[in-house]
Design an enzyme around this catalytic site. Structure first.
Site, short mmCIF file in Angstrom:
data_model
loop_
_atom_site.label_atom_id
_atom_site.label_comp_id
_atom_site.label_asym_id
_atom_site.label_seq_id
_atom_site.Cartn_x
_atom_site.Cartn_y
_atom_site.Cartn_z
N VAL A 245 40.73 138.64 32.08
CA VAL A 245 41.64 138.78 33.54
C VAL A 245 40.91 139.70 34.18
O VAL A 245 40.58 140.96 33.67
CB VAL A 245 43.14 139.20 32.88
CG1 VAL A 245 43.60 139.61 34.15
CG2 VAL A 245 43.74 138.02 32.29
N ASP A 246 40.45 139.56 35.40
CA ASP A 246 39.81 140.50 36.33
C ASP A 246 40.66 141.22 37.49
O ASP A 246 41.80 141.00 37.41
CB ASP A 246 38.47 139.54 37.05
CG ASP A 246 37.44 140.37 37.31
OD1 ASP A 246 37.48 141.77 37.18
OD2 ASP A 246 36.43 139.77 37.99
N LEU A 247 39.97 141.62 38.33
CA LEU A 247 40.38 142.52 39.35
C LEU A 247 41.69 141.90 39.96
O LEU A 247 42.63 142.56 40.39
CB LEU A 247 39.16 142.49 40.62
CG LEU A 247 39.70 143.51 41.80
CD1 LEU A 247 40.06 144.95 41.39
CD2 LEU A 247 38.29 143.36 42.80
#
Ligand SMILES: Cc1cc2nc3c(=O)[nH]c(=O)nc-3n(C[C@H](O)[C@H](O)[C@H](O)COP(=O)(O)O)c2cc1C
Length: 316
Positions: A245-247
């Protein structure tokens, strides 16, 4: 300033929240950080690790102001000044980041967090990688690191940025020193993208004193105050990195990315591990703040621009 003196400042200001009950870095800790977003946190009892964990140190503009000794609306001017006038950091002999030198490397002793159930595994997310580009010199950048085993991690190297470009210039392994546990002004400098010949640590030094020290096993310099320094090599071998899970708070895709092998760990006594919630306020501020001086300079060419404030709503 080091991470500990900044923690002391947040304690005095009443911002720091200390969590004394044991918290598990596997899935539990990220949920606590998410629930208490915006506050600096110290986890003094960490399941499965001897190290304390801090998180959320940069999760508000006021916290950056506390670190830089300015009001939140003065951050833009401070960053613009540092970008315009970088200062070579002083090189020191002997540093707290080398109080303990471990050549029997065990990354499993570090409390990397598994943030979400669908993530590929435990990641370091507040890790700053220091490398030397053969043409443009020293460079520092954040890279998320998925732990593979006691000695190896796989790094996400965004194509065309400093570390990826430097790796592409050599057929050999690229020496790297990864620092975990840094004060806000160094994290902010590492998140900036000045022209390649400008060392991000000279920007850090212009923001606040940032002595550097030579690493033990790689020809690189790192901030003397780092809690952990993982010395090793970025290899040309690739393995799957992600999902993660990124930005944008969505799952990033799985890619083949370079493996990093660690040969030596230096650290402070009782080193404090630093975590950063991916997609959280801290991530968004560190991505957005460094762009504000650039936007200010561009907009100032066409009108009177008072200030720039990138909001987290658009993922910064
Ligand atoms: C919290 C955080 C996490 C980041 N994670 C990565 C990453 O995993 N990989 C990457 O290439 N860049 C990542 N970045 C972006 C780089 O650190 C940033 O763009 C840096 O300024 C690049 O510098 P460079 O252009 O000099 O290489 C991250 C930035 C932040 C603030």
């Amino acid at each position: 300033m080091d991470l500990r003196s900044f923690l002391a400042l947040t304690e005095t200001s009443g911002d720091l929240l200390t969590i004394g009950r044991p918290v598990d870095p596997r899935l539990e800790m990220a949920r606590v950080i998410a629930a208490l977003e915006g506050r600096p946190l110290k986890f003094s009892s960490v399941t499965g690790s001897a190290h304390q964990v801090v998180a959320g140190l940069c999760s508000g503009r006021g916290l950056f102001g506390l670190a830089l000794g300015c009001r939140p609306d003065e951050l833009l001017t401070q960053m613009a000044k540092a970008l315009a006038d970088p200062v070579t950091p002083p090189l020191v002999e002997g540093a707290v980041c080398q109080e303990v030198v471990e050549t029997q490397v065990d990354l499993l002793a570090l409390p990397f967090l598994t943030h979400w159930p669908g993530d590929a595994g435990p990641y370091a997310t507040a890790a700053v990688a220091f490398i030397n580009d053969p043409d443009s010199g020293p460079s520092a950048a954040f890279h998320r690191l998925l732990r593979l085993d006691g000695r190896r991690m796989v790094a996400r190297l965004v194509e065309g940025r400093g570390t990826h470009t430097a790796l592409g210039k050599t057929a050999e392994d690229l020496p790297v020193a990864i620092c975990i546990g840094l004060p806000p002004h160094i994290l902010l400098a590492a998140a900036m993208s000045p022209s390649p010949e400008v060392d991000e640590m000279a920007i850090a030094q212009a923001l606040a004193p940032t002595p550097i020290v030579r690493c033990r096993t790689v020809p690189l310099h790192v901030p003397a105050v780092a809690e952990f320094v993982l010395e090793g090599r970025v290899t040309h071998r690739s393995v799957a990195e992600g999902p993660f899970v990124d930005l944008t708070e969505t799952y990033d895709v799985v890619r083949q990315q370079p493996v990093i092998e660690i040969d030596c760990i230096t650290r402070r006594q009782d080193a404090i591990y630093q975590a950063l919630l991916p997609g959280g306020l801290e991530h968004k501020l560190l991505m957005g703040l460094p762009r504000e001086p650039t936007i200010h300079a561009a907009v100032s060419q066409v009108c009177d621009c008072r200030n720039v404030h990138i909001t987290p709503g658009g993922a910064s």
